[in-house]
Structure formats: structure tokens, C-alpha cells
Design an enzyme around this catalytic site. Structure first.
Site, PDB file in Angstrom:
ATOM      1  N   HIS A 156       0.856  -1.181   0.000  1.00 19.66           N
ATOM      2  CA  HIS A 156       0.000   0.000   0.000  1.00 19.66           C
ATOM      3  C   HIS A 156       0.897   1.238   0.000  1.00 19.66           C
ATOM      4  O   HIS A 156       1.686   1.436   0.916  1.00 19.66           O
ATOM      5  CB  HIS A 156      -0.872  -0.038   1.268  1.00 19.66           C
ATOM      6  CG  HIS A 156      -1.815   1.104   1.377  1.00 19.66           C
ATOM      7  ND1 HIS A 156      -3.135   1.011   0.981  1.00 19.66           N
ATOM      8  CD2 HIS A 156      -1.652   2.363   1.824  1.00 19.66           C
ATOM      9  CE1 HIS A 156      -3.729   2.173   1.192  1.00 19.66           C
ATOM     10  NE2 HIS A 156      -2.860   3.007   1.696  1.00 19.66           N
ATOM     11  N   HIS A 213      -1.921   3.114  11.575  1.00 19.79           N
ATOM     12  CA  HIS A 213      -1.092   4.292  11.377  1.00 19.79           C
ATOM     13  C   HIS A 213      -1.007   5.162  12.616  1.00 19.79           C
ATOM     14  O   HIS A 213      -2.005   5.385  13.292  1.00 19.79           O
ATOM     15  CB  HIS A 213      -1.752   5.118  10.244  1.00 19.79           C
ATOM     16  CG  HIS A 213      -0.880   6.142   9.632  1.00 19.79           C
ATOM     17  ND1 HIS A 213      -1.381   7.175   8.873  1.00 19.79           N
ATOM     18  CD2 HIS A 213       0.457   6.315   9.648  1.00 19.79           C
ATOM     19  CE1 HIS A 213      -0.381   7.916   8.444  1.00 19.79           C
ATOM     20  NE2 HIS A 213       0.743   7.419   8.907  1.00 19.79           N
ATOM     21  N   GLU A 237      -4.394  14.531  10.490  1.00 21.46           N
ATOM     22  CA  GLU A 237      -5.152  14.077   9.318  1.00 21.46           C
ATOM     23  C   GLU A 237      -6.631  14.402   9.507  1.00 21.46           C
ATOM     24  O   GLU A 237      -7.309  13.758  10.302  1.00 21.46           O
ATOM     25  CB  GLU A 237      -4.999  12.565   9.132  1.00 21.46           C
ATOM     26  CG  GLU A 237      -3.571  12.110   8.924  1.00 21.46           C
ATOM     27  CD  GLU A 237      -3.480  10.601   8.704  1.00 21.46           C
ATOM     28  OE1 GLU A 237      -4.498   9.975   8.355  1.00 21.46           O
ATOM     29  OE2 GLU A 237      -2.387  10.049   8.899  1.00 21.46           O
ATOM     30  N   HIS A 290      -7.810  12.603  12.884  1.00 22.17           N
ATOM     31  CA  HIS A 290      -6.833  11.777  13.588  1.00 22.17           C
ATOM     32  C   HIS A 290      -5.625  12.669  13.814  1.00 22.17           C
ATOM     33  O   HIS A 290      -4.928  13.044  12.878  1.00 22.17           O
ATOM     34  CB  HIS A 290      -6.517  10.516  12.769  1.00 22.17           C
ATOM     35  CG  HIS A 290      -7.752   9.694  12.516  1.00 22.17           C
ATOM     36  ND1 HIS A 290      -8.213   9.374  11.267  1.00 22.17           N
ATOM     37  CD2 HIS A 290      -8.648   9.172  13.389  1.00 22.17           C
ATOM     38  CE1 HIS A 290      -9.336   8.673  11.372  1.00 22.17           C
ATOM     39  NE2 HIS A 290      -9.623   8.548  12.654  1.00 22.17           N
ATOM     40  N   HIS A 316      -4.881   5.121  14.270  1.00 19.52           N
ATOM     41  CA  HIS A 316      -6.111   4.949  13.485  1.00 19.52           C
ATOM     42  C   HIS A 316      -5.851   3.934  12.378  1.00 19.52           C
ATOM     43  O   HIS A 316      -4.740   3.437  12.244  1.00 19.52           O
ATOM     44  CB  HIS A 316      -6.584   6.287  12.904  1.00 19.52           C
ATOM     45  CG  HIS A 316      -5.561   6.938  12.020  1.00 19.52           C
ATOM     46  ND1 HIS A 316      -4.507   7.669  12.521  1.00 19.52           N
ATOM     47  CD2 HIS A 316      -5.405   6.953  10.678  1.00 19.52           C
ATOM     48  CE1 HIS A 316      -3.756   8.101  11.523  1.00 19.52           C
ATOM     49  NE2 HIS A 316      -4.276   7.670  10.391  1.00 19.52           N
TER      50      HIS A 316
HETATM   51  O1  LIG Z   1      -7.373   6.799   6.437  1.00 24.47           O
HETATM   52  C1  LIG Z   1      -6.451   7.559   6.715  1.00 24.47           C
HETATM   53  O2  LIG Z   1      -6.078   7.756   7.857  1.00 24.47           O
HETATM   54  C2  LIG Z   1      -5.677   8.211   5.591  1.00 24.47           C
HETATM   55  C3  LIG Z   1      -4.634   7.304   5.067  1.00 24.47           C
HETATM   56  C4  LIG Z   1      -4.826   6.657   3.885  1.00 24.47           C
HETATM   57  C5  LIG Z   1      -3.880   5.791   3.409  1.00 24.47           C
HETATM   58  O3  LIG Z   1      -4.078   5.174   2.249  1.00 24.47           O
HETATM   59  C6  LIG Z   1      -2.733   5.548   4.117  1.00 24.47           C
HETATM   60  C7  LIG Z   1      -2.522   6.210   5.316  1.00 24.47           C
HETATM   61  C8  LIG Z   1      -3.477   7.096   5.788  1.00 24.47           C
HETATM   62  O4  LIG Z   1      -3.297   7.761   6.914  1.00 24.47           O
HETATM   63 FE   LIG Z   2      -3.428   8.046   8.577  1.00 20.79          FE
END
Ligand SMILES: O=C(O)Cc1cc(O)ccc1O
Ligand SMILES: [Fe+2]
Length: 444
Positions: free
Chosen positions: A289, A332, A338, A362, A368
Site C-alpha cells: 500500500h 497508522h 489528518e 486523527h 487509526h
Molecule cells: O485513512 C487515513 O487515515 C488516511 C490514510 C490513507 C492511506 O491510504 C494511508 C494512510 C493514511 O493515513
Molecule cells: Fe493516517
């Protein structure tokens, strides 16, 4: 949809003259002793006079009256929930999710309908960010707005915006965005319930990100950015209000004419719109990803290399083809904030609970990622090429600043989803030790 004419390009030097007034633009100079048609010359600067050429932004207007012709500014109390006070409520490091914000039933226009959710920094020192939700249902009548504090990146979610600017007219629908930069006067016309998101940056300006090894083409193409063409009205009005946001507060000044009296202009400091459907999506075609920075439409850089005051990132319809990969966003924790919004459709990491017109925040280092259902489904999915739903569009304002929520965002809006944390609680311990004392791979 009105058939406005636009000038394509990003960061270009544009020239626009109302077709009925040829030669309204002076030839070969900016400030002739007398301008054609009795117009006044006025410069709008969006960068220091002495900024390097590559980031020196200015426009010359040829207008019926100089903007200086107005009565003194008085405090204006219309936008009750606009704020730049980041200490209204105690800091909150939790995962935050808002249900769709309610568009008020009573008559309210774009300016009065500005509601600040979160932000950081200070307009006086020209460093910071604010995120607003606009919710309105009526047009701005005999008034213009401008923001002295920074640029506005406007993301319509419901209802189109028919925007009159000093540069001409722009029509922006959901799935399009527009940027109105510091100091540019504009008025928003709407035809019904209207809602969207705004990212305000107090530093510099948005630009299309560099492409590095991607090459000369990809992501947002410069020619898909559209700038309006000269349009004006020579209209006397008893009490035309010019509303300014200055150092976080609103002020109103009365003048006897419309602000939209620019017959011709030229320059590289302009408002523009962009259709998100034009974004060329780049992603992994092998495994893993990619970080969402591959989806950056526009970035407002800070002085720190590669570190944004705001990256405007979208999650558009696309093919997902990675092999041996957990395809949705990863779990993450980030040194950036974010803020996400949903224009239409669904967001892949959260099929439930995150709705168009809602939002999530976030914050810095707040963990998250995919909810239980998403994890379960994506860990077991057959990895065929998959189309990420047509008609879907979520976005993120990602900022290096640590944003605080306002009282409206935290309490008054009454939209915070108190159960949001539950979406991760079912994620269980899948760890197993084999009889040889080694960790083993199990189907989750
Ligand atoms: O949903 C999120 O928080 C946004 C997000 C999307 C992604 O593809 C990878 C990391 C990210 O923080
Ligand atoms: Fe994120």
C-alpha cells in the site's frame, strides 16, 4: 450550469479583458497616466514585492473605482461559529468522527455559515491552518468577502457554488474544488441547501506538488486548473458590504457600489477551480500500500523541505491491483494531523459510520486505521483487480501542525460520534505460537 469562460493553466501569467471593452488593459505598461475608459489601475500582491520570481504573485486590475473607496470597517458579528481560538476547549487526543453537519433551516449565507472545526497557528505571524465547514442556503446579497489571513481551498460537498470574483465568475460543483487566495474579493450564490469543507492556510499559497521520479506528467495536470475571465457590473448600491476576515475576526465596511467592477486584469495571482475527476491516479502495480501522498492534488508547503502546512489529498475511484497485499490503508500513527471529509460514496477503510458531509480528525500520533469489518474482509479477500467504487470521493487535509478543535467542533455542533472508538474494539489477538515455540501464520 452557467457557461462561464475560463483560462486554463496553473501559475501562468493570464490576461483577461471584458470582450466589450477592447484595450482596457494598457499596452506595455501597468500604470499609464490615464487608463482607458476612465478606469483605475490597482495592484493586488500575493507575495512580497521582492519574492523570487518563481513565487512572486501579483495581479493588476483595471476597475471602475479603487477598492479603497469604502467607509471605515466596523466589527461584524454575523458568523457566530467562525473562530481562530485554539484554546476554547481542552486538547483532545482521541480519534474524532463527526456525523454529517446539519445545514441550518433559517436563512443563512456563505459568510455567516462559516463554522470552524479545528486549526492551529496564528494569522498575525502568518503561520497556521484552520478547517471550516460552510453551511448555507441563500446567496450573498450586496456583499463581498475577502480573507486577509490566508488562502481558502473550498471543497463543495452538497450544492454548487456560483462564485462572483473580482476576476470573473466561477461555478464549482461537488467533486470540483476551488482556491480563492488571500485578499481576493468574492461573493457566493447558491440555489438551496449547500455544504462543504474549507482549508484555510495562513502561510504562502497552494501549488501542484513536484513529481520527482514520476516524470513530467501525472497527478493533477496544470492545464486542468481553470481561472475565470473578466466580468464586471457597474452597479451603484446604497449599502454594499465588504466583509473582511482580518486577524481572525470579521469586519464590515459599507460602500456605495459593487466590488465586482474589474473590466480587465492581468497577472499570475488568481482564483482557480479544478475538477477532481481529472486527477491522474498513480499507485503500486506490484505489491504494498503506497502512502497517500501519491494522491496529492495541491500542497501548501511550510519552510521545512517536504513538510506541508496542508496537503490536499484525494481518494478517487481507481483500480486496486496489488498482489499479496493488505490493500486498504494500513494502521497508522503519524507526526502529521489528518482531517478527512467525504464528498460522495464511501471511504474504503470505514464502510460504516463515515458519511458524506461528515468528517474525521486523527491528530498527531493518534492511532487509526481500518475498522474491524474492513480488516476482516480485506485480509481474506481474493486479490483480483478491483475497481474502487465509481462515484466515490473522500479527501484529506494533512497538516504538519497540531490542530485543536473549537468549541463548535467539540460540543456545539453536537455531531461527534461518541462510539467511534468501538470500530476497532473487535480487532482481536490473532497471535499463535506453534508447538515448536515459534509464531505461526494463521488465517485471521
Ligand atoms: O485513512 C487515513 O487515515 C488516511 C490514510 C490513507 C492511506 O491510504 C494511508 C494512510 C493514511 O493515513
Ligand atoms: Fe493516517
Amino acid at each position: 450550469m452557467p457557461e462561464y469562460k475560463y483560462l486554463p493553466g496553473f501559475g501562468s501569467e493570464f490576461v483577461s479583458e471584458h470582450p466589450n471593452y477592447p484595450d482596457a488593459l494598457p499596452k506595455g505598461q501597468n500604470t499609464p497616466q490615464k487608463c482607458a475608459y476612465g478606469l483605475y489601475a490597482e495592484q493586488l500582491n500575493g507575495a512580497a514585492f521582492t519574492a523570487p520570481r518563481i513565487e512572486n504573485f501579483r495581479t493588476w486590475f483595471y476597475r471602475i473605482r479603487p477598492s479603497a473607496v469604502h467607509k471605515p470597517f466596523q466589527p461584524y458579528n454575523g458568523a457566530k461559529f467562525l473562530s481562530n481560538n485554539w484554546d476554547e476547549v481542552p486538547p483532545n487526543p482521541n480519534q474524532l468522527r463527526w456525523n454529517p453537519f446539519d445545514i441550518p433551516g433559517e436563512k443563512i449565507d456563505f459568510v455567516d455559515g462559516l463554522h470552524t472545526v479545528c486549526g492551529a497557528g496564528d494569522a498575525k505571524s502568518r503561520h497556521g491552518i484552520a478547517i471550516h465547514i460552510y453551511m448555507c442556503n441563500s446567496s450573498m446579497e450586496n456583499r463581498a468577502f475577502y480573507n486577509s489571513d490566508g488562502d481558502l481551498l473550498i471543497v463543495p460537498q452538497e450544492g454548487a457554488l456560483d462564485i462572483v470574483t473580482e476576476f470573473g465568475r466561477i461555478y464549482v460543483e461537488p467533486n470540483e474544488i476551488c482556491v480563492i487566495q488571500q485578499g481576493m474579493r468574492f461573493a457566493v450564490n447558491v440555489t438551496g441547501p449547500t455544504r462543504g469543507y474549507i482549508c484555510e492556510v495562513y502561510n504562502g499559497h497552494f501549488k501542484i506538488p513536484d513529481l520527482g521520479p514520476i516524470g513530467a506528467n501525472g497527478l493533477a495536470f496544470p492545464r486542468d486548473f481553470l481561472t475565470p475571465t473578466a466580468w464586471f457590473e457597474d452597479r451603484d448600491v446604497e449599502n454594499f458590504q465588504v466583509i473582511s476576515k482580518f486577524q481572525g475576526s470579521l469586519f464590515s465596511a459599507s460602500q456605495n457600489h459593487s466590488s465586482f467592477d474589474v473590466v480587465a486584469w492581468h497577472g499570475n495571482y488568481v482564483p482557480y477551480k479544478y475538477n477532481l475527476a481529472n486527477f491522474m491516479v498513480i499507485n503500486s502495480v506490484s505489491f504494498d500500500h503506497c502512502d497517500p501522498s501519491i494522491f496529492t492534488v495541491l500542497t501548501c508547503p511550510s519552510l521545512r523541505p517536504g513538510t506541508a502546512i496542508c496537503d490536499f489529498v484525494i481518494f478517487p475511484p481507481r483500480w486496486s491491483v496489488q498482489e499479496n497485499t493488505f490493500r486498504p490503508p494500513y494502521y497508522h500513527r503519524n507526526c502529521m494531523s489528518e482531517f478527512m471529509g467525504l464528498i460522495q460514496g464511501r471511504y474504503e477503510a470505514k464502510e460504516g459510520g463515515f458519511f458524506p458531509g461528515g468528517a474525521t480528525l486523527h491528530s498527531i500520533m493518534t492511532p487509526h486505521g481500518p475498522d474491524y469489518d474492513c480488516f476482516d474482509q480485506a485480509s481474506n479477500a481474493k486479490l483480483e483487480p478491483q475497481r474502487i467504487a465509481e462515484g466515490t470521493q473522500s479527501f484529506m487535509f494533512e497538516s504538519s501542525l497540531s490542530m485543536a478543535t473549537t468549541k463548535w467542533g467539540q460540543e456545539t455542533c453536537n455531531k461527534l460520534d461518541q462510539q467511534y472508538y468501538e470500530c476497532w474494539q473487535k480487532l482481536k489477538n490473532n497471535f499463535r505460537i506453534s508447538s515448536y515455540g515459534r509464531a505461526v501464520m494463521l488465517d485471521v
